[in-house]
Design an enzyme around this catalytic site. Structure first.
Site, PDB file in Angstrom:
ATOM      1  N   GLU A  35      25.781  49.299  24.047  1.00 53.26           N
ATOM      2  CA  GLU A  35      24.855  49.974  23.008  1.00 53.26           C
ATOM      3  C   GLU A  35      23.561  49.670  23.138  1.00 53.26           C
ATOM      4  O   GLU A  35      23.096  48.303  23.236  1.00 53.26           O
ATOM      5  CB  GLU A  35      25.452  50.015  21.612  1.00 53.26           C
ATOM      6  CG  GLU A  35      24.219  50.462  20.453  1.00 53.26           C
ATOM      7  CD  GLU A  35      23.864  51.903  20.545  1.00 53.26           C
ATOM      8  OE1 GLU A  35      24.854  52.790  20.578  1.00 53.26           O
ATOM      9  OE2 GLU A  35      22.579  52.098  20.614  1.00 53.26           O
ATOM     10  N   ASP A  79      27.496  52.742  16.255  1.00 49.84           N
ATOM     11  CA  ASP A  79      27.874  52.887  14.942  1.00 49.84           C
ATOM     12  C   ASP A  79      29.434  52.260  14.921  1.00 49.84           C
ATOM     13  O   ASP A  79      29.868  51.934  13.609  1.00 49.84           O
ATOM     14  CB  ASP A  79      28.135  54.343  14.501  1.00 49.84           C
ATOM     15  CG  ASP A  79      28.728  55.149  15.440  1.00 49.84           C
ATOM     16  OD1 ASP A  79      29.902  55.162  15.463  1.00 49.84           O
ATOM     17  OD2 ASP A  79      28.154  55.816  16.322  1.00 49.84           O
ATOM     18  N   GLN A  92      14.243  54.334  19.379  1.00 53.68           N
ATOM     19  CA  GLN A  92      14.096  55.554  18.682  1.00 53.68           C
ATOM     20  C   GLN A  92      13.819  55.314  17.165  1.00 53.68           C
ATOM     21  O   GLN A  92      13.912  54.153  16.750  1.00 53.68           O
ATOM     22  CB  GLN A  92      15.387  56.315  18.906  1.00 53.68           C
ATOM     23  CG  GLN A  92      16.705  55.381  18.528  1.00 53.68           C
ATOM     24  CD  GLN A  92      17.859  55.812  19.373  1.00 53.68           C
ATOM     25  OE1 GLN A  92      18.171  56.865  19.951  1.00 53.68           O
ATOM     26  NE2 GLN A  92      18.824  54.588  19.360  1.00 53.68           N
ATOM     27  N   GLY A 103      23.333  51.257  29.207  1.00 53.49           N
ATOM     28  CA  GLY A 103      24.789  51.470  29.640  1.00 53.49           C
ATOM     29  C   GLY A 103      24.766  51.818  30.917  1.00 53.49           C
ATOM     30  O   GLY A 103      25.683  51.512  31.900  1.00 53.49           O
ATOM     31  N   ASP A 160      30.193  57.514  24.553  1.00 56.52           N
ATOM     32  CA  ASP A 160      29.641  58.216  23.200  1.00 56.52           C
ATOM     33  C   ASP A 160      28.099  58.156  23.238  1.00 56.52           C
ATOM     34  O   ASP A 160      27.474  57.406  22.538  1.00 56.52           O
ATOM     35  CB  ASP A 160      30.445  57.367  22.293  1.00 56.52           C
ATOM     36  CG  ASP A 160      29.895  58.000  20.824  1.00 56.52           C
ATOM     37  OD1 ASP A 160      29.245  58.872  20.580  1.00 56.52           O
ATOM     38  OD2 ASP A 160      30.167  57.157  19.767  1.00 56.52           O
ATOM     39  N   SER A 161      27.571  59.211  23.819  1.00 53.00           N
ATOM     40  CA  SER A 161      26.075  59.225  24.165  1.00 53.00           C
ATOM     41  C   SER A 161      25.486  60.316  23.173  1.00 53.00           C
ATOM     42  O   SER A 161      26.041  61.203  22.878  1.00 53.00           O
ATOM     43  CB  SER A 161      25.874  59.303  25.553  1.00 53.00           C
ATOM     44  OG  SER A 161      25.063  60.329  25.873  1.00 53.00           O
ATOM     45  N   TYR A 200      27.180  69.047  13.811  1.00 48.13           N
ATOM     46  CA  TYR A 200      26.368  68.918  15.057  1.00 48.13           C
ATOM     47  C   TYR A 200      25.990  70.363  15.442  1.00 48.13           C
ATOM     48  O   TYR A 200      26.648  71.483  14.880  1.00 48.13           O
ATOM     49  CB  TYR A 200      27.606  68.256  16.174  1.00 48.13           C
ATOM     50  CG  TYR A 200      27.764  67.236  16.331  1.00 48.13           C
ATOM     51  CD1 TYR A 200      26.958  66.183  15.558  1.00 48.13           C
ATOM     52  CD2 TYR A 200      28.920  66.460  16.897  1.00 48.13           C
ATOM     53  CE1 TYR A 200      27.114  64.832  15.784  1.00 48.13           C
ATOM     54  CE2 TYR A 200      28.927  65.256  17.037  1.00 48.13           C
ATOM     55  CZ  TYR A 200      28.083  64.291  16.396  1.00 48.13           C
ATOM     56  OH  TYR A 200      28.345  63.168  16.409  1.00 48.13           O
TER      57      TYR A 200
HETATM   58  N1  AAT Z   1      29.264  58.050  17.400  1.00 46.70           N
HETATM   59  C1  AAT Z   1      28.157  58.984  17.059  1.00 46.70           C
HETATM   60  C2  AAT Z   1      27.470  59.546  17.786  1.00 46.70           C
HETATM   61  C3  AAT Z   1      26.476  59.321  18.896  1.00 46.70           C
HETATM   62  S1  AAT Z   1      25.805  57.973  18.998  1.00 46.70           S
HETATM   63  C4  AAT Z   1      25.259  57.825  20.457  1.00 46.70           C
HETATM   64  C5  AAT Z   1      24.585  56.387  20.643  1.00 46.70           C
HETATM   65  O1  AAT Z   1      24.225  56.145  21.858  1.00 46.70           O
HETATM   66  C6  AAT Z   1      23.407  55.972  19.807  1.00 46.70           C
HETATM   67  O2  AAT Z   1      23.757  54.882  18.914  1.00 46.70           O
HETATM   68  C7  AAT Z   1      22.359  55.503  21.059  1.00 46.70           C
HETATM   69  O3  AAT Z   1      21.590  54.410  20.660  1.00 46.70           O
HETATM   70  C8  AAT Z   1      23.179  55.022  22.372  1.00 46.70           C
HETATM   71  N2  AAT Z   1      22.534  55.297  23.426  1.00 46.70           N
HETATM   72  C9  AAT Z   1      21.611  56.179  24.014  1.00 46.70           C
HETATM   73  N3  AAT Z   1      21.375  56.013  24.917  1.00 46.70           N
HETATM   74  C10 AAT Z   1      22.030  54.855  25.515  1.00 46.70           C
HETATM   75  C11 AAT Z   1      22.139  53.785  26.765  1.00 46.70           C
HETATM   76  N4  AAT Z   1      21.337  54.518  27.818  1.00 46.70           N
HETATM   77  N5  AAT Z   1      22.878  52.937  27.015  1.00 46.70           N
HETATM   78  C12 AAT Z   1      23.689  52.575  25.702  1.00 46.70           C
HETATM   79  N6  AAT Z   1      23.668  53.240  24.404  1.00 46.70           N
HETATM   80  C13 AAT Z   1      22.828  54.506  24.564  1.00 46.70           C
HETATM   81  C14 AAT Z   1      26.308  60.715  19.849  1.00 46.70           C
HETATM   82  C15 AAT Z   1      25.848  61.842  18.852  1.00 46.70           C
HETATM   83  C16 AAT Z   1      25.860  63.116  19.513  1.00 46.70           C
HETATM   84  C17 AAT Z   1      24.946  64.009  18.972  1.00 46.70           C
HETATM   85  C18 AAT Z   1      24.985  65.341  19.383  1.00 46.70           C
HETATM   86  N7  AAT Z   1      23.744  66.266  19.068  1.00 46.70           N
END
Ligand code: AAT
Length: 292
Positions: free
Chosen positions: A109, A89, A34, A141, A159-160, A228
């Site tokens: 992550e 993060d 990304q 994940g 936390d996706s 958000y």
């Molecule tokens: N804590 C901050 C909020 C987030 S972060 C979401 C995280 O999920 C990102 O760092 C991204 O790289 C990770 N991520 C995405 N897909 C995967 C995957 N398949 N496996 C592991 N990690 C992944 C969420 C914000 C929500 C936004 C709402 N609009």
């Protein structure tokens, strides 16, 4: 697009775009997964953006990270092993580490650039990595969970990011099945579950998948997060068959002062009243969630 402002434009919230005034762009990069950007805003501190979508701001990240973490962990006695999916993060790690019963914190992550950028620009969030109970795995994940032995975790926190891009599969039924397998009987899942104003169709699908898979309880809770989309975000709170979990009545209180450490700072948002209140839904949303 207004010059000097960041506008969050996405097909996931057509016809609207929340904007923040940009003081300075601090980082722009492209990872394997990304586009990653950090900017200094005028009124919300530093902001982390992935593929044009706000992931956190320094000013309101506490609302999201505290709620997605303490809603599950305060609902079960003595959580010991916790898995975080996404959350690179480190903010959810910071919150999990407030629980003294926890012995092991694994995080998977997908994007190492998110971890590195957070450590560089968001020290009060990435502080979560300083806890010695944390083990970081860089990877998808979905694949990680397939290799977890059955019944390993007391809690899984997903936390996706939104379901466009690398997080898509984290909203699908096979993923929820592997989460359920990774949890002990009476273990809990907390997952990012989008906005009742914008994504009722996504929430309907998540609820119906979760009701088929999680034989304990299935609930939707929400919190306000001003940056958000629509100013709020929800979570699915589910438990597997086993000792019953009543998410609305937390059995494992967390004390704002006890969980305070020099590096971590105090809780800013979560308390036991807001825990219970988070499960109260507007009538239109309650109808949909109950009908699934
Ligand atoms: N804590 C901050 C909020 C987030 S972060 C979401 C995280 O999920 C990102 O760092 C991204 O790289 C990770 N991520 C995405 N897909 C995967 C995957 N398949 N496996 C592991 N990690 C992944 C969420 C914000 C929500 C936004 C709402 N609009």
């Amino acid at each position: 697009v207004i010059p000097g402002w960041f506008s969050e434009i996405s097909p996931m919230w057509p016809g609207e775009a929340h904007s923040l005034k940009v003081e300075k762009i601090l980082f722009q990069g492209k990872s394997d997964y990304q586009n990653v950007m950090v900017f200094q805003s005028s009124t919300y501190g530093k902001v982390l953006v992935l593929d044009g979508v706000i992931q956190l701001t320094e000013r309101d990240e506490c609302a999201y990270q505290e709620m997605i973490t303490h809603l599950p962990l305060c609902s079960i006695p003595n959580p010991k092993k916790v898995l975080v999916i996404g959350g690179g993060d480190g903010g959810v790690l910071r919150e999990v580490s407030r629980h003294s019963s926890v012995e092991q914190i694994d995080i998977c992550e997908i994007d190492k650039m998110v971890v590195d950028v957070s450590k560089q620009f968001f020290p009060s969030v990435a502080v979560g990595y300083e806890d010695p109970r944390v083990t970081l795995h860089i990877g998808d994940g979905v694949a990680f969970l397939k290799n977890v032995p059955e019944g390993t975790y007391d809690a899984v926190i997903v936390d996706s990011s939104d379901p466009i891009g690398p997080a898509q599969e984290l909203f699908e039924k096979p993923f929820f099945q592997s989460v359920a397998n990774a949890l002990r009987p009476g273990g809990v899942l907390s997952t990012q579950a989008e906005s009742i104003w914008l994504h009722m169709h996504i929430i309907e699908d998540i609820v119906s998948n979760c009701r088929q898979i999680f034989k304990g309880s299935v609930n939707y809770a929400w919190t306000t997060v001003p940056t958000y989309p629509s100013g709020m975000i929800g979570f699915m709170l589910c438990s597997t068959e086993g000792p019953p979990v009543d998410f609305k009545h937390p059995v494992n209180p967390i004390d704002a002062d006890d969980s305070h450490s020099k590096s971590r700072g105090p809780l800013k948002f979560y308390n036991k009243e807001i825990h219970t209140a988070a499960f109260c839904l507007p009538t239109f949303a309650r109808k949909v969630v109950d009908s699934k």
